[in-house]
Structure formats: C-alpha cells, structure tokens
Design an enzyme around this catalytic site. Structure first.
Site, PDB file in Angstrom:
ATOM      1  N   HIS A  11      37.636  36.475  57.161  1.00  0.00           N
ATOM      2  CA  HIS A  11      38.871  35.922  57.718  1.00  0.00           C
ATOM      3  C   HIS A  11      38.954  36.362  59.177  1.00  0.00           C
ATOM      4  CE1 HIS A  11      40.274  40.002  57.169  1.00  0.00           C
ATOM      5  NE2 HIS A  11      40.059  39.932  55.872  1.00  0.00           N
ATOM      6  N   GLU A  12      40.067  35.998  59.814  1.00  0.00           N
ATOM      7  CA  GLU A  12      40.210  36.292  61.244  1.00  0.00           C
ATOM      8  C   GLU A  12      40.142  37.798  61.549  1.00  0.00           C
ATOM      9  OE1 GLU A  12      40.273  34.181  63.825  1.00  0.00           O
ATOM     10  OE2 GLU A  12      39.950  32.559  62.387  1.00  0.00           O
ATOM     11  N   GLY A  13      40.518  38.615  60.587  1.00  0.00           N
ATOM     12  CA  GLY A  13      40.429  40.072  60.786  1.00  0.00           C
ATOM     13  C   GLY A  13      38.984  40.502  61.010  1.00  0.00           C
ATOM     14  N   HIS A  14      38.098  40.030  60.132  1.00  0.00           N
ATOM     15  CA  HIS A  14      36.671  40.340  60.301  1.00  0.00           C
ATOM     16  C   HIS A  14      36.164  39.797  61.639  1.00  0.00           C
ATOM     17  CE1 HIS A  14      36.884  40.026  55.739  1.00  0.00           C
ATOM     18  NE2 HIS A  14      36.371  41.235  55.899  1.00  0.00           N
ATOM     19  N   MET A  20      32.239  42.927  53.476  1.00  0.00           N
ATOM     20  CA  MET A  20      31.897  42.481  52.116  1.00  0.00           C
ATOM     21  C   MET A  20      32.002  40.964  52.021  1.00  0.00           C
ATOM     22  SD  MET A  20      33.006  45.448  49.523  1.00  0.00           S
ATOM     23  CE  MET A  20      34.720  45.039  49.389  1.00  0.00           C
ATOM     24  N   ASP A  58      42.062  49.326  57.024  1.00  0.00           N
ATOM     25  CA  ASP A  58      41.603  50.334  56.065  1.00  0.00           C
ATOM     26  C   ASP A  58      41.558  51.674  56.797  1.00  0.00           C
ATOM     27  OD1 ASP A  58      40.716  48.558  53.660  1.00  0.00           O
ATOM     28  OD2 ASP A  58      39.938  47.573  55.444  1.00  0.00           O
ATOM     29  N   MET A  64      45.781  40.478  57.015  1.00  0.00           N
ATOM     30  CA  MET A  64      44.745  39.619  56.451  1.00  0.00           C
ATOM     31  C   MET A  64      43.830  40.441  55.550  1.00  0.00           C
ATOM     32  SD  MET A  64      43.742  37.188  59.592  1.00  0.00           S
ATOM     33  CE  MET A  64      44.950  36.051  60.241  1.00  0.00           C
ATOM     34  N   GLN A  69      39.582  54.648  55.425  1.00  0.00           N
ATOM     35  CA  GLN A  69      38.141  54.359  55.516  1.00  0.00           C
ATOM     36  C   GLN A  69      37.629  54.625  56.929  1.00  0.00           C
ATOM     37  OE1 GLN A  69      36.012  50.860  53.683  1.00  0.00           O
ATOM     38  NE2 GLN A  69      36.368  50.005  55.704  1.00  0.00           N
TER      39      GLN A  69
HETATM   40  P1  AMP Z   1      35.904  44.272  53.979  1.00  0.00           P
HETATM   41  O1  AMP Z   1      35.092  43.021  54.009  1.00  0.00           O
HETATM   42  O2  AMP Z   1      37.249  44.100  53.337  1.00  0.00           O
HETATM   43  O3  AMP Z   1      35.137  45.454  53.471  1.00  0.00           O
HETATM   44  O4  AMP Z   1      36.242  44.596  55.490  1.00  0.00           O
HETATM   45  C1  AMP Z   1      35.225  44.726  56.459  1.00  0.00           C
HETATM   46  C2  AMP Z   1      35.819  45.307  57.709  1.00  0.00           C
HETATM   47  O5  AMP Z   1      36.852  44.449  58.198  1.00  0.00           O
HETATM   48  C3  AMP Z   1      36.460  46.676  57.489  1.00  0.00           C
HETATM   49  O6  AMP Z   1      36.186  47.521  58.597  1.00  0.00           O
HETATM   50  C4  AMP Z   1      37.926  46.347  57.395  1.00  0.00           C
HETATM   51  O7  AMP Z   1      38.773  47.415  57.762  1.00  0.00           O
HETATM   52  C5  AMP Z   1      38.016  45.219  58.414  1.00  0.00           C
HETATM   53  N1  AMP Z   1      39.207  44.403  58.163  1.00  0.00           N
HETATM   54  C6  AMP Z   1      39.617  43.898  56.979  1.00  0.00           C
HETATM   55  N2  AMP Z   1      40.800  43.254  57.118  1.00  0.00           N
HETATM   56  C7  AMP Z   1      41.131  43.377  58.424  1.00  0.00           C
HETATM   57  C8  AMP Z   1      42.252  42.935  59.205  1.00  0.00           C
HETATM   58  N3  AMP Z   1      43.257  42.250  58.661  1.00  0.00           N
HETATM   59  N4  AMP Z   1      42.269  43.237  60.528  1.00  0.00           N
HETATM   60  C9  AMP Z   1      41.253  43.943  61.092  1.00  0.00           C
HETATM   61  N5  AMP Z   1      40.176  44.390  60.410  1.00  0.00           N
HETATM   62  C10 AMP Z   1      40.119  44.116  59.095  1.00  0.00           C
END
Ligand code: AMP
Length: 278
Positions: free
Chosen positions: A31-34, A27, A147, A181, A150
């Site tokens: 961040h570093e997670g993405h 979405m 998540d 993150m 999810q």
């Molecule tokens: P979002 O933009 O929040 O919908 O997240 C997009 C994808 O990034 C989803 O698969 C999330 O689970 C993953 N995501 C979000 N935060 C993190 C994180 N801290 N570490 C790893 N993956 C993440």
C-alpha cells in the site's frame, strides 16, 4: 526492475549494484505506506531493493500466516511505478531449509507491547531481517514508524551486532480519515472499517491533552481507553504510554520522548498504531 526469486540469485546480483543500496523489507500486499518507504530509499540511494516475503517465523500458531494477503503481480506493478530497482522475493524453502535452527533475539525491547501479546514475534522478525541484511547487504534499511517497536528492536539489533548499515525509521502513512495504512485493513468489514477510525482519534486525544499540559500518564491512558470503549466493535489488547527509548511503561508523569501505542481487535483483525510525544 529486476525480480530475483532465489538467495543465490540475489547474492550474485548484489556486487553489480552501485552503492549506496537502500533496502525496504516487506511482507507484500503493498500500500502507499510501503511505497513511501521506497520513495525515501530512492531519495537517498543509487539502487533500491525491496523484499517481499511473508515470514512464517514471526506469526504465532493461531495467527494469520496462512490467510495473510498475497498478490505478487499487483505488488510488482506498484513497485515498478515508484522506480524500484530490484525486487527480492524468495521462497520459504530457500529462507528456511530443513534443519534451519539459528535465531537472532533482542532482549528487553522485544518483551513488552507486541512482544507480550505475541511471544515469538520479534524473534522471527529479527531473525529474518538479519538474514535479509546478510543476503542484500544494504547501506541503509527503511522501516515504518507504524510498527514502532519493530523499528526500535531492529535499530538495536543493528547496533548491538555491529551491522554495517544504517536503520532509518519513516513516518506512518494514513488513510484520509486517519486510519494507519496496513495490509491487514483488507480484513475489516464495512462496519469494522468505520469503527477503526477510533484508534487514531484516541491517539490524537492523548497527544492534544499532553500538548495542553496534561502530563499524567494514567489519565492520558484512561482517556484513550474510554474513547475506544465507546466504540462497541473495538476490543482492546493494550493501550500503552511508554518510554520511546526503553519501552518501559510510564506510571507517573511523562518525560518525553514517550511512545503512545495501542493494539485493538475489530472482529478477528488486530490493528496497531502509535504516536510519539516529543
Ligand atoms: P509489512 O509488510 O507490514 O511487514 O511492512 C513492511 C514495512 O512497511 C515495515 O517497515 C512497516 O513498518 C512499514 N509500514 C507498514 N505500514 C506502514 C504505514 N502505514 N506507513 C509507513 N510504513 C508502513
């Protein structure tokens, strides 16, 4: 890096992308997670497509869709740096034209935890991800363990609907103090940000007690609740220990794998996190 803003454009480009194609739905407000998901995808595929779409159908009427953080230019610069091949950033009107009325729903796995607190959330997630899969036609799709529910729901959707791709779940990226993150961390003020450290501390407490021999779910749950409640700014939505396969709550002794997960509000910001007991 190519940036495609229409479904028609993405469908036209797709046959030109050499397989395997890895896909990371997001979405935005990255961040570093993405970015870690993009790196996993790059390791295993010839082309990597990242989507950026703040999906209205997964937000409840009182949730933060309108103010969800958005910054496409910043996201594109970050994605370019990690070697993304294609960014797909469609408009809401293209994804949900007038008269749109078809929904994809996963049954039992969508009901507890996030599903109990956010009744239409997973219907929105599964519907948009099914649409994105049809448009992008990836060989592998990457989601974060952050998540956890999810990831389980989408793995189930892909299996039950015989989708021609593999769903990969990647580890949670954390800040140095342990906070997972999240794009929503930006909502936290300074005190709330400090207080939010308690989430990972509570999860680690449960994990350490479990590893030290405590198998009683109720006692582990209570230990986490006590720790979180010692932080005055934290407001618990749920603290759960459930089967990591069915997501059914464990009432007695834990049989692994178990998902220890929580949702806690700090002011108006609702954060989630989890660890798995193997
Ligand atoms: P979002 O933009 O929040 O919908 O997240 C997009 C994808 O990034 C989803 O698969 C999330 O689970 C993953 N995501 C979000 N935060 C993190 C994180 N801290 N570490 C790893 N993956 C993440």
């Amino acid at each position: 890096m190519r940036v495609v803003k229409t479904i028609a454009g993405m469908k036209e480009l797709r046959p030109q992308l050499a397989p395997p194609v890895g896909f990371v739905p997001t979405m935005g407000y990255l961040h570093e997670g993405h970015l870690s998901l993009v790196t996993y995808a790059k390791d295993e595929n010839v082309n990597v497509v990242v989507s950026i779409f703040v999906n209205p159908t997964q937000f409840g009427p009182k949730e933060d869709f309108a103010c969800y953080p958005r910054d496409l230019d910043r996201d594109l610069a970050m994605l370019e740096r990690v070697g993304t091949d294609v960014v797909f950033a469609p408009t809401t009107e293209d994804m949900y034209p007038p008269g749109f009325d078809t929904w994809v729903e996963v049954g039992e796995l969508s009901k507890p935890l996030e599903g109990a607190s956010r009744s239409t959330h997973f219907r929105g997630v599964t519907t948009v991800v099914a649409k994105l899969f049809n448009i992008v036609q990836p060989n592998k799709a990457y989601f974060g363990q952050k998540d956890a529910q999810q990831a389980l729901v989408l793995t189930k959707m892909a299996a039950d609907l015989n989708m021609n791709l593999e769903v990969v779940t990647c580890p949670t990226k954390r800040e140095p103090d342990g906070l997972a993150m999240s794009s929503r961390n930006i909502y936290l003020n300074e005190e709330e940000r400090k207080a939010a450290k308690v989430l990972y501390k509570a999860l680690l407490r449960a994990k350490q007690q479990y590893q030290a021999g405590e198998k009683g779910a109720a006692r582990l749950r209570q230990g986490m609740i006590d720790l979180i409640k010692s932080e005055p700014l934290a407001n618990i939505d749920y603290v759960s220990i459930a089967s990591n396969e069915t997501l059914k709550e464990i009432e007695a002794m834990i049989t692994p794998p178990a998902l220890v997960s929580l949702a806690v509000k700090f002011g108006n910001t609702r954060l989630i996190d989890n660890v798995v007991l193997e």
